[in-house]
Scaffold this motif. Structure first.
Motif, PDB file in Angstrom:
ATOM      1  N   ARG A 153       0.819  -1.215   0.000  1.00 50.77           N
ATOM      2  CA  ARG A 153       0.000   0.000   0.000  1.00 50.77           C
ATOM      3  C   ARG A 153       0.853   1.265   0.000  1.00 50.77           C
ATOM      4  O   ARG A 153       0.445   2.305  -0.533  1.00 50.77           O
ATOM      5  CB  ARG A 153      -0.930   0.000   1.219  1.00 50.77           C
ATOM      6  CG  ARG A 153      -2.088  -0.980   1.077  1.00 50.77           C
ATOM      7  CD  ARG A 153      -2.917  -1.049   2.327  1.00 50.77           C
ATOM      8  NE  ARG A 153      -3.979  -2.053   2.225  1.00 50.77           N
ATOM      9  CZ  ARG A 153      -4.456  -2.744   3.233  1.00 50.77           C
ATOM     10  NH1 ARG A 153      -3.970  -2.553   4.466  1.00 50.77           N
ATOM     11  NH2 ARG A 153      -5.416  -3.630   3.047  1.00 50.77           N
ATOM     12  N   TYR A 156       1.433   1.888  -3.606  1.00 48.23           N
ATOM     13  CA  TYR A 156       0.174   2.230  -4.270  1.00 48.23           C
ATOM     14  C   TYR A 156      -0.147   3.703  -4.030  1.00 48.23           C
ATOM     15  O   TYR A 156      -0.682   4.390  -4.906  1.00 48.23           O
ATOM     16  CB  TYR A 156      -0.950   1.347  -3.723  1.00 48.23           C
ATOM     17  CG  TYR A 156      -2.285   1.509  -4.425  1.00 48.23           C
ATOM     18  CD1 TYR A 156      -2.650   0.658  -5.471  1.00 48.23           C
ATOM     19  CD2 TYR A 156      -3.179   2.501  -4.045  1.00 48.23           C
ATOM     20  CE1 TYR A 156      -3.866   0.801  -6.116  1.00 48.23           C
ATOM     21  CE2 TYR A 156      -4.398   2.648  -4.683  1.00 48.23           C
ATOM     22  CZ  TYR A 156      -4.742   1.801  -5.718  1.00 48.23           C
ATOM     23  OH  TYR A 156      -5.951   1.951  -6.356  1.00 48.23           O
ATOM     24  N   ARG A 188      -0.943  -2.825  -8.944  1.00 52.40           N
ATOM     25  CA  ARG A 188      -2.351  -2.584  -8.618  1.00 52.40           C
ATOM     26  C   ARG A 188      -2.780  -1.168  -9.034  1.00 52.40           C
ATOM     27  O   ARG A 188      -3.872  -0.961  -9.563  1.00 52.40           O
ATOM     28  CB  ARG A 188      -2.592  -2.791  -7.120  1.00 52.40           C
ATOM     29  CG  ARG A 188      -2.705  -4.249  -6.710  1.00 52.40           C
ATOM     30  CD  ARG A 188      -3.103  -4.358  -5.237  1.00 52.40           C
ATOM     31  NE  ARG A 188      -3.480  -5.713  -4.905  1.00 52.40           N
ATOM     32  CZ  ARG A 188      -2.653  -6.634  -4.409  1.00 52.40           C
ATOM     33  NH1 ARG A 188      -1.379  -6.309  -4.199  1.00 52.40           N
ATOM     34  NH2 ARG A 188      -3.078  -7.845  -4.135  1.00 52.40           N
ATOM     35  N   TYR A 189      -1.921  -0.205  -8.789  1.00 48.47           N
ATOM     36  CA  TYR A 189      -2.257   1.167  -9.151  1.00 48.47           C
ATOM     37  C   TYR A 189      -2.458   1.296 -10.661  1.00 48.47           C
ATOM     38  O   TYR A 189      -3.460   1.866 -11.123  1.00 48.47           O
ATOM     39  CB  TYR A 189      -1.156   2.124  -8.680  1.00 48.47           C
ATOM     40  CG  TYR A 189      -1.435   3.571  -9.010  1.00 48.47           C
ATOM     41  CD1 TYR A 189      -2.132   4.380  -8.121  1.00 48.47           C
ATOM     42  CD2 TYR A 189      -1.012   4.124 -10.211  1.00 48.47           C
ATOM     43  CE1 TYR A 189      -2.409   5.706  -8.420  1.00 48.47           C
ATOM     44  CE2 TYR A 189      -1.281   5.450 -10.531  1.00 48.47           C
ATOM     45  CZ  TYR A 189      -1.974   6.230  -9.631  1.00 48.47           C
ATOM     46  OH  TYR A 189      -2.249   7.538  -9.949  1.00 48.47           O
ATOM     47  N   ARG A 191      -3.069  -0.989 -12.860  1.00 45.43           N
ATOM     48  CA  ARG A 191      -4.177  -1.791 -13.369  1.00 45.43           C
ATOM     49  C   ARG A 191      -5.457  -0.947 -13.419  1.00 45.43           C
ATOM     50  O   ARG A 191      -6.296  -1.139 -14.307  1.00 45.43           O
ATOM     51  CB  ARG A 191      -4.379  -3.028 -12.488  1.00 45.43           C
ATOM     52  CG  ARG A 191      -5.604  -3.868 -12.828  1.00 45.43           C
ATOM     53  CD  ARG A 191      -5.489  -4.527 -14.196  1.00 45.43           C
ATOM     54  NE  ARG A 191      -4.367  -5.447 -14.281  1.00 45.43           N
ATOM     55  CZ  ARG A 191      -4.417  -6.735 -13.940  1.00 45.43           C
ATOM     56  NH1 ARG A 191      -5.547  -7.251 -13.465  1.00 45.43           N
ATOM     57  NH2 ARG A 191      -3.348  -7.499 -14.067  1.00 45.43           N
ATOM     58  N   HIS A 192      -5.595  -0.018 -12.487  1.00 43.57           N
ATOM     59  CA  HIS A 192      -6.798   0.807 -12.422  1.00 43.57           C
ATOM     60  C   HIS A 192      -6.592   2.203 -13.007  1.00 43.57           C
ATOM     61  O   HIS A 192      -7.459   3.065 -12.866  1.00 43.57           O
ATOM     62  CB  HIS A 192      -7.262   0.925 -10.955  1.00 43.57           C
ATOM     63  CG  HIS A 192      -7.529  -0.396 -10.320  1.00 43.57           C
ATOM     64  ND1 HIS A 192      -6.717  -0.943  -9.361  1.00 43.57           N
ATOM     65  CD2 HIS A 192      -8.529  -1.301 -10.535  1.00 43.57           C
ATOM     66  CE1 HIS A 192      -7.202  -2.122  -8.996  1.00 43.57           C
ATOM     67  NE2 HIS A 192      -8.287  -2.359  -9.680  1.00 43.57           N
ATOM     68  N   TRP A 193      -5.463   2.407 -13.673  1.00 46.66           N
ATOM     69  CA  TRP A 193      -5.171   3.706 -14.271  1.00 46.66           C
ATOM     70  C   TRP A 193      -5.964   3.875 -15.554  1.00 46.66           C
ATOM     71  O   TRP A 193      -6.591   2.939 -16.055  1.00 46.66           O
ATOM     72  CB  TRP A 193      -3.660   3.834 -14.523  1.00 46.66           C
ATOM     73  CG  TRP A 193      -3.131   5.222 -14.541  1.00 46.66           C
ATOM     74  CD1 TRP A 193      -3.547   6.276 -13.804  1.00 46.66           C
ATOM     75  CD2 TRP A 193      -2.053   5.697 -15.358  1.00 46.66           C
ATOM     76  NE1 TRP A 193      -2.789   7.388 -14.084  1.00 46.66           N
ATOM     77  CE2 TRP A 193      -1.866   7.072 -15.038  1.00 46.66           C
ATOM     78  CE3 TRP A 193      -1.221   5.119 -16.300  1.00 46.66           C
ATOM     79  CZ2 TRP A 193      -0.893   7.859 -15.641  1.00 46.66           C
ATOM     80  CZ3 TRP A 193      -0.244   5.895 -16.902  1.00 46.66           C
ATOM     81  CH2 TRP A 193      -0.076   7.254 -16.570  1.00 46.66           C
ATOM     82  N   HIS A 194      -5.886   5.066 -16.151  1.00 47.82           N
ATOM     83  CA  HIS A 194      -6.713   5.380 -17.313  1.00 47.82           C
ATOM     84  C   HIS A 194      -6.163   4.816 -18.623  1.00 47.82           C
ATOM     85  O   HIS A 194      -6.824   4.909 -19.658  1.00 47.82           O
ATOM     86  CB  HIS A 194      -6.878   6.903 -17.442  1.00 47.82           C
ATOM     87  CG  HIS A 194      -5.603   7.623 -17.776  1.00 47.82           C
ATOM     88  ND1 HIS A 194      -4.701   7.993 -16.808  1.00 47.82           N
ATOM     89  CD2 HIS A 194      -5.075   8.028 -18.960  1.00 47.82           C
ATOM     90  CE1 HIS A 194      -3.671   8.612 -17.372  1.00 47.82           C
ATOM     91  NE2 HIS A 194      -3.869   8.643 -18.677  1.00 47.82           N
ATOM     92  N   TYR A 235      -1.482  -9.627 -11.740  1.00 46.77           N
ATOM     93  CA  TYR A 235      -1.179  -8.220 -11.972  1.00 46.77           C
ATOM     94  C   TYR A 235       0.119  -8.022 -12.757  1.00 46.77           C
ATOM     95  O   TYR A 235       0.471  -6.892 -13.083  1.00 46.77           O
ATOM     96  CB  TYR A 235      -1.058  -7.477 -10.640  1.00 46.77           C
ATOM     97  CG  TYR A 235      -2.370  -7.261  -9.923  1.00 46.77           C
ATOM     98  CD1 TYR A 235      -3.173  -6.168 -10.219  1.00 46.77           C
ATOM     99  CD2 TYR A 235      -2.805  -8.149  -8.947  1.00 46.77           C
ATOM    100  CE1 TYR A 235      -4.377  -5.952  -9.562  1.00 46.77           C
ATOM    101  CE2 TYR A 235      -4.005  -7.948  -8.283  1.00 46.77           C
ATOM    102  CZ  TYR A 235      -4.792  -6.853  -8.591  1.00 46.77           C
ATOM    103  OH  TYR A 235      -5.987  -6.654  -7.942  1.00 46.77           O
TER     104      TYR A 235
END
Length: 328
Positions: A153, A156, A188-189, A191-194, A235
């Motif tokens: 974390r 992240y 993880r960061y 993976r959820h980026w734009h 990931y």
């Protein structure tokens, strides 16, 4: 100008090296060693200690204990000294002398595991010692960097967003794999980026993290003797392994250009250079994370006798801008 009162309150998060002019490689290197612990591990150490304090696990009567090959041990030593905690680092004979002396200078105790049982890794022996110590006295608090979610974390929340801000068109990110805290936090960061970012894990040859056979590893930092509990391979797009001789070669090539980095950084850069040299697609924006600096490796990676005894004579390729060194 930042003004701080605690050593863990400062970390240079916006420094990158363009390796094009130095090594002829289209790669930006995020330098994480410019803090009072000298490595990226200060982020995870601070996050784990703060989490334990919030949860009431760590208090004024507690003593910290952790298994570390070096850099996390130094980071926890810095924090323990600042906060007034007793700290014991359990390491093994591969830990650099300079690292051990640094921990002791900061007031920490260091226990070195010199011999593992047959069929056991040094890591398994270190963990067994820590577990036995905690079982003997409840005042010992083990943060367990290998399983603690505060480890990933931290990255992240800090490392990955800093890269995303600086490189909004990022295509590929190279991250060294040890406990995989940095790897998992960044993966993880993004993976959820734009936009999609290819996550390439760089591991040491002889590490079993991604299913390879175990082998001798003499340079501390990256690699594991057991599969990292934090690792979620869903990931990770790709994992590559780097021989330690190539780590040494890359560290020395960087040093010949004035950049003295540590063994973990040499491994990551070596893996990234190999990947980029074999990349057949269009040009990409690539960033690699440099976890550490090189002063703690003067008696190993940068010591001719140590290197020759383990790997033979290491030839550092001559490089010039616009070329890709081979064999690194």
């Amino acid at each position: 100008m930042p003004v701080i009162s605690a050593p863990y309150a400062f970390n240079e998060d916006d420094l990158y090296v363009d390796l094009g002019p130095s090594l002829g490689c289209p790669l930006y290197l995020k330098c994480e060693g410019f803090n009072f612990a000298g490595s990226i591990k200060l982020k995870a150490a601070a996050a784990m200690v703060e989490s334990a304090e919030r949860e009431g696990v760590l208090n004024s009567q507690s003593a910290l204990v952790e298994s570390s090959s070096g850099n996390l041990g130094v980071a926890l030593s810095v924090i323990a000294a600042s906060k007034g905690y007793r700290f014991l680092c359990v390491t093994d004979s591969r830990c650099n002398l300079a690292t051990r002396l640094m921990m002791e200078a900061l007031g920490s105790q260091v226990h070195v595991i010199n011999n593992a049982k047959p069929h056991d890794s040094f890591l398994a022996a270190r963990l067994a010692y820590v577990q036995a110590l905690c079982a003997s006295d409840s005042r010992w608090v083990w943060l367990s960097q290998y399983t603690n979610p505060a480890n990933w974390r931290a990255h992240y929340r800090s490392t990955a967003p800093a890269i995303a801000h600086e490189f909004p068109q990022l295509d590929v990110l190279f991250v060294g794999a040890g406990t995989t805290g940095t790897l998992m936090g960044c993966a993880r960061y993004f993976r959820h980026w734009h936009r999609p970012v290819r996550i390439v894990a760089v591991d040491s040859a002889g590490s079993v993290s991604f299913g390879g056979p175990p082998g001798r590893r003499m340079i501390p930092g990256l690699g594991m003797g057991v599969r990292p509990p934090l690792l979620d391979t869903s990931y990770v797009d790709e994992a590559i392994h780097v021989e330690e001789a190539d780590t040494v070669r890359t560290c020395r090539a960087l040093a010949h250009r004035g950049f003295l980095f540590g063994g973990s950084t040499g491994t990551v850069v070596s893996g990234a250079m190999s990947w980029l040299a074999s990349h057949d697609g269009p040009p990409v924006t690539a960033v690699a994370i440099a976890p550490d600096l090189g002063e703690r490796y003067l008696d190993t990676v940068y010591h001719d006798n140590w290197v020759r005894a383990l790997y033979g004579d290491i030839t550092v390729p001559e490089t010039s801008p616009g070329t890709h060194p081979t064999g690194a």
